[in-house]
Design an enzyme around this catalytic site. Structure first.
Site, PDB file in Angstrom:
ATOM      1  N   GLY A  50       0.738  -1.048   0.173  1.00 57.92           N
ATOM      2  CA  GLY A  50       0.193   0.111   0.056  1.00 57.92           C
ATOM      3  C   GLY A  50       0.761   1.133   0.035  1.00 57.92           C
ATOM      4  N   GLY A  68      -0.377   4.659  -0.848  1.00 58.75           N
ATOM      5  CA  GLY A  68      -1.449   5.553  -0.161  1.00 58.75           C
ATOM      6  C   GLY A  68      -1.013   6.472   0.919  1.00 58.75           C
ATOM      7  N   GLY A 117       1.470   4.724  19.975  1.00 58.77           N
ATOM      8  CA  GLY A 117       2.890   5.433  20.253  1.00 58.77           C
ATOM      9  C   GLY A 117       3.048   7.081  20.643  1.00 58.77           C
ATOM     10  N   LYS A 118       1.890   7.784  20.646  1.00 62.72           N
ATOM     11  CA  LYS A 118       1.904   9.008  21.337  1.00 62.72           C
ATOM     12  C   LYS A 118       2.449   9.135  22.731  1.00 62.72           C
ATOM     13  CE  LYS A 118      -2.220  10.660  18.640  1.00 62.72           C
ATOM     14  NZ  LYS A 118      -1.328  12.206  18.153  1.00 62.72           N
ATOM     15  N   GLU A 130     -10.749  16.856  14.567  1.00 61.11           N
ATOM     16  CA  GLU A 130     -10.174  17.193  13.578  1.00 61.11           C
ATOM     17  C   GLU A 130     -10.694  18.362  12.844  1.00 61.11           C
ATOM     18  OE1 GLU A 130      -7.882  13.328  11.846  1.00 61.11           O
ATOM     19  OE2 GLU A 130      -9.986  13.935  11.231  1.00 61.11           O
ATOM     20  N   HIS A 137      -8.575   3.538  18.740  1.00 61.40           N
ATOM     21  CA  HIS A 137      -7.697   4.683  19.281  1.00 61.40           C
ATOM     22  C   HIS A 137      -7.972   4.997  20.885  1.00 61.40           C
ATOM     23  CE1 HIS A 137      -5.681   4.854  15.536  1.00 61.40           C
ATOM     24  NE2 HIS A 137      -6.349   5.430  14.902  1.00 61.40           N
ATOM     25  N   LYS A 151      -7.985  18.900  18.020  1.00 62.53           N
ATOM     26  CA  LYS A 151      -7.626  18.718  19.355  1.00 62.53           C
ATOM     27  C   LYS A 151      -7.722  17.225  19.788  1.00 62.53           C
ATOM     28  CE  LYS A 151     -10.279  19.971  22.843  1.00 62.53           C
ATOM     29  NZ  LYS A 151     -11.010  20.933  23.894  1.00 62.53           N
TER      30      LYS A 151
END
Length: 437
Positions: A73, A76, A241-242, A276, A300, A403
């Site tokens: 992919g 993309g 991973g944040k 968003e 998430h 946010k």
């Protein structure tokens, strides 16, 4: 990488390469691999820490073996904006061998010059020389995801590139699935049939969405396990991973002042928000098949909720920590009552008269679609710690701001709201700098 959704990709990629067959469960990892991977994603790392990690990584066996990373992919958005920048970040920090071959695979026909120019647009940091060196290690191959002929040709090219790497005779191959789940099985079957490394390990990294609902997810898991054993499959959620998400376990269980407050006696409500300020931007056809709930809430935000609310795992470091953290998450999720419709708000953005198009104005969205672009759900956790505390998860596109945050609203101290004209809360920002520039 700095920040943003791509942070977890460097973590997942590094883990899949460095681990000796221990599957990463729900994004959690053994500490030995996790410490190395975190260097690839921390925006505040020091030069000394980079040097220390690269020295540690240099001792890993995979650094001397031939290595091919195949990005399925590759044409993309996910690959361009997240996967390749994550690989570049690992590369410039000496957490990938300099001889690595990174091959993009997709149905689109592109010249190698076109492909390198496209992925080069999103590579941040490093020097011009490092970018040029990284791009020189990137190749491109066009083919169908169900074509054994094309995967056989790909395997031949991989063998040629691996032989030219100047590494040991052992060649390892990592396949990253930046593709829709409806082609997971075809791709896995073709890899198994034609592209498995004859001399080293072969591993797959699978991104969300993993199926369309419970039954399709279970069927996909069973079918994938029929092709590759579980220790070869790495399922990741890049949101984990944040940096603040990575630090949640330490924040909660490593601070004696905070953990005693995290319960129904002191917390009034918990809100986990993802907003968003832009719409589908021509990708409505893909989004419409999933909607905001499948795209954001059930993966998430539920992962973040589980880390905020779960009981302390038996271990958070060491070889057994991955399963321990997963088990603690599962125990928490089993306590969540079925969501009542009265506790759900759905919406779809419309044109605002100021030049911002509505969801149905996107030419790729089916006419009359009722797919939600905004969702709010109030979840209720039925256990002694959290009973009676509403957990509100909400996500939406084309809203007033960008946010992502966790807000823990504490109960008022006696006369507190009168004295201070405010309420006490702890806000954890998932995007410390929401400005993409």
């Amino acid at each position: 990488l700095g920040l943003g959704l791509g942070l977890g990709l460097g973590l997942g990629l590094a883990l899949a390469i460095v681990e000796g067959g221990a599957t990463m469960q729900n994004g959690q990892s053994p500490a030995s691999a996790r410490s190395m991977a975190m260097a690839s994603v921390s925006p505040a790392r020091s030069r000394a820490s980079r040097s220390s990690l690269s020295m540690h990584c240099a001792e890993e066996e995979f650094m001397t073996n031939a290595l091919s990373v195949v990005v399925l992919g590759a044409s993309g958005d996910l690959a361009k904006k997240k996967t390749y920048p994550a690989l570049y970040d690992l590369f410039v920090n000496d957490l990938l061998p300099r001889h690595v071959t990174i091959c993009g695979y997709a149905r689109s026909h592109k010249t190698i010059e076109e492909f390198r120019a496209r992925i080069g647009e999103k590579l941040a940091g490093g020097t011009d020389a490092e970018k040029a060196e990284f791009l020189s290690r990137c190749e491109y191959f066009s083919g169908g995801y169900d074509s054994q002929e094309k995967f056989t040709e790909l395997a031949g090219r991989l063998t040629e590139w691996e032989a030219a790497q100047g590494a040991t005779a052992t060649a390892n191959r990592l396949f990253y699935f930046a593709i829709p789940p409806n082609v997971f099985l075809d791709s896995a079957a073709m890899i198994k049939a034609a592209a498995v490394s004859p001399t080293g390990w072969t591993r797959l990294i699978v991104e969300k969405p993993f199926g369309h609902d419970l039954s399709s997810a279970a069927a996909l898991a069973d079918d994938m396990n029929a092709i590759f054993s579980e220790d070869k499959i790495y399922r990741i959620d890049h949101y984990l991973g944040k940096e603040i998400v990575q630090n949640l376990l330490m924040l909660r269980f490593g601070n004696s002042f905070l953990e005693p407050l995290m319960n129904r006696d002191h917390v009034a409500t918990v809100q986990i928000t993802f907003k968003e300020d832009f719409g589908t931007q021509g990708r409505g056809g893909y989004f419409d098949s999933y909607g905001i709930i499948r795209d954001i809430l059930q993966n998430h935000l539920m992962q973040v909720l589980s880390l905020v609310a779960m009981e302390a795992p038996v271990q958070v470091a060491g070889a057994a920590s991955s399963n321990a953290i997963r088990d603690a998450k599962v125990a928490l999720l089993r306590c969540i009552a079925p969501v009542a419709l009265d506790d759900v708000v759905l919406g779809q953005y419309v044109a605002d008269g100021a030049g911002h198009a509505g969801y149905l104005d996107d030419a790729t969205v089916p006419a009359g679609s009722v797919t939600p672009t905004y969702a709010l759900a109030c979840l209720r956790i039925r256990n002694p710690r959290w009973d009676g505390v509403p957990f509100i998860v909400k996500a939406g596109k084309a809203l007033d701001e960008r946010k992502a945050e966790i807000r823990i609203q504490f109960k008022d101290a006696p006369a507190g709201s009168f004295m201070f004209n405010d309420q006490a809360s702890l806000t954890l920002t998932l995007n410390p700098n929401p400005n993409p520039n």
